[in-house]
Design an enzyme around this catalytic site. Structure first.
Site, PDB file in Angstrom:
ATOM      1  N   PHE A 141      20.200 -52.567  35.392  1.00  0.00           N
ATOM      2  CA  PHE A 141      20.951 -51.423  34.878  1.00  0.00           C
ATOM      3  C   PHE A 141      19.997 -50.240  34.770  1.00  0.00           C
ATOM      4  O   PHE A 141      19.075 -50.241  33.959  1.00  0.00           O
ATOM      5  CB  PHE A 141      21.583 -51.693  33.509  1.00  0.00           C
ATOM      6  CG  PHE A 141      22.399 -50.514  33.040  1.00  0.00           C
ATOM      7  CD1 PHE A 141      23.710 -50.349  33.470  1.00  0.00           C
ATOM      8  CD2 PHE A 141      21.849 -49.550  32.213  1.00  0.00           C
ATOM      9  CE1 PHE A 141      24.449 -49.243  33.068  1.00  0.00           C
ATOM     10  CE2 PHE A 141      22.584 -48.445  31.815  1.00  0.00           C
ATOM     11  CZ  PHE A 141      23.891 -48.287  32.243  1.00  0.00           C
ATOM     12  N   ASP A 226      11.211 -48.940  34.754  1.00  0.00           N
ATOM     13  CA  ASP A 226      12.224 -48.265  33.951  1.00  0.00           C
ATOM     14  C   ASP A 226      12.051 -48.718  32.503  1.00  0.00           C
ATOM     15  O   ASP A 226      12.532 -49.770  32.099  1.00  0.00           O
ATOM     16  CB  ASP A 226      13.616 -48.621  34.477  1.00  0.00           C
ATOM     17  CG  ASP A 226      14.734 -47.938  33.702  1.00  0.00           C
ATOM     18  OD1 ASP A 226      14.479 -47.469  32.575  1.00  0.00           O
ATOM     19  OD2 ASP A 226      15.868 -47.895  34.212  1.00  0.00           O
ATOM     20  N   LYS A 255      15.939 -41.968  26.173  1.00  0.00           N
ATOM     21  CA  LYS A 255      16.460 -42.485  24.913  1.00  0.00           C
ATOM     22  C   LYS A 255      15.616 -42.076  23.707  1.00  0.00           C
ATOM     23  O   LYS A 255      15.740 -40.966  23.207  1.00  0.00           O
ATOM     24  CB  LYS A 255      16.656 -43.995  24.999  1.00  0.00           C
ATOM     25  CG  LYS A 255      17.746 -44.403  26.017  1.00  0.00           C
ATOM     26  CD  LYS A 255      18.136 -45.830  25.896  1.00  0.00           C
ATOM     27  CE  LYS A 255      19.130 -46.249  26.972  1.00  0.00           C
ATOM     28  NZ  LYS A 255      20.432 -45.578  26.890  1.00  0.00           N
TER      29      LYS A 255
END
Length: 400
Positions: A141, A226, A255
């Site tokens: 993801f 990531d 984030k």
């Protein structure tokens, strides 16, 4: 103030139904707690998918945002500002990076890295034009933009959105031999999460990333980690790569880079990869804006100075052992690293979502993923006493 049912009905009638949130409408947050419109308090065990590692509405980040918003918010990259260079300097010193590309969302950081690494492949590695390949992992993801969903293996993410861009090769996560077999002279990068978050906190075998690092170095392949969910303290290290003592060629952050106040992301790399980008070849009106930079600078400062990374390292194993100690016929397995945890349920338990509703009713907010997994990721400011409170409720909900 409108009540929960009214707000949910309003969202349902006017909004696109591309999310399926739990039925709770939040109005206020502080530290590890959030409150709904009806006045009930909850312990947040999701942290906005690790975007609020520093806790909700951290007062120092809030002050930095207000102070900067009262002076200058946006210049675009047509002009310099007094915050961007300082942001570069501080994040470079913290992470050891040589070049930084600021963006807004995590998905934008991923797309930016793909562009830069492909260009590096053509201009530096010497791959034939339009032949570059990037290896990715099954069940990954990395976001939901068109470029990214094209190499997803999730049918919900892909279905109905094609045709997709070529140039991606999918291998199993955690299988270094499969990765090695997939490498060709056209391979320019390997894009991978240190821990697969959305897939259910899937942790690779010990030594996997050391072998991957060796293979990337030997084959002149750019290792792109990531760390949008795993980075900035979530796993008990500043970056999850530190657990295996490796360094990525490109690191993606987002984030918690803003502590939940503002969309901020960054591509961190060496001069060789990001050096291929020239004026006009990539950009963002909001990327690197002074408000984002001021917020991110303070978000990083409090993360380090207030010992949040060390807190995750100390209390993550405590939370994990507490979850493992729950005696339940519903639980299939429990796993985690730092404060990135997951409880897998047996399929016959009836699905994780129902248990998340039971937890909600007892003042705990966690989120289901992939039908049978409860994902748990509280803010890194959580205390041992608060974990004990959470474990009491998890035990009551899951026991049986």
């Amino acid at each position: 103030m409108m009540r929960t049912e009214e707000l949910i009905a309003l969202e349902s009638s006017l909004g696109a139904h591309n999310y399926k949130p739990l039925d709770v409408a939040l109005v206020r947050g502080e530290g590890v707690y959030v409150h709904d419109v009806d006045g009930k308090r909850y312990l947040d065990c999701l942290s906005a998918y690790s975007a609020v590692n520093q806790g909700h509405c951290h007062p120092k980040i809030l002050k930095a945002m207000i102070d900067q918003a009262s002076k200058l918010t946006l210049t675009s990259r047509a002009f310099h500002n007094d915050q961007l260079g300082l942001f570069y300097q501080e994040i470079a010193e913290l992470t050891g990076s040589h070049k930084i590309l600021p963006m807004n969302t995590g998905a934008e950081a991923v797309e930016s890295a793909i562009k830069a690494v492909r260009k590096w492949g053509y201009e530096v590695k010497g791959v034939e034009t339009d032949k570059a390949e990037i290896i990715v992992c099954a069940n990954n993801f990395h976001g939901r933009t068109m470029g990214i969903v094209g190499f997803s293996t999730d049918p919900d993410a892909r279905g109905g959105f094609g045709p997709f861009a070529p140039g991606f090769v999918i291998v199993p996560f955690g299988d270094a031999e499969a990765f090695e077999r997939a490498i060709t002279p056209n391979t320019v990068g390997f894009l991978v999460e240190p821990i697969q978050g959305e897939a259910g906190v899937v942790i690779p075998p010990e030594g996997y990333f050391r072998k991957v690092r060796e293979l990337c170095t030997a084959n002149n392949v750019t290792l792109i980690l990531d760390e949008i969910q795993t980075g900035l303290g979530r796993t008990g290290k500043l970056l999850a790569e530190e657990h295996e003592g490796i360094e990525a060629d490109v690191t993606l952050l987002g984030k918690a880079l803003s502590g939940g106040f503002y969309p901020v992301s960054a591509v961190l790399s060496n001069s060789e990869v990001l050096g291929v980008l020239k004026p006009g070849q990539h950009g963002s009106t909001f990327g690197g804006n002074p408000l984002a930079c001021a917020v991110a600078r303070m978000a990083l400062k409090v993360l380090v100075e207030e010992g949040m990374i060390e807190n995750a390292a100390a209390l993550g194993p405590y939370f994990l052992e507490g979850l493992k100690s729950i005696r339940s016929n519903h639980i299939r397995s429990v796993r985690g690293r730092g404060l990135m945890l997951a409880v897998d349920l047996h399929p016959e338990a009836g699905g994780a979502r129902e248990f998340c509703y039971r937890l909600r009713d007892r003042g705990i907010l966690a989120k289901d993923t992939h039908t049978n997994t409860i994902r748990i990721a509280p803010p890194l400011v959580i205390t041992k006493a608060q974990i004990d409170d959470a474990l009491t409720e998890f035990d009551k909900v899951l026991a049986g």
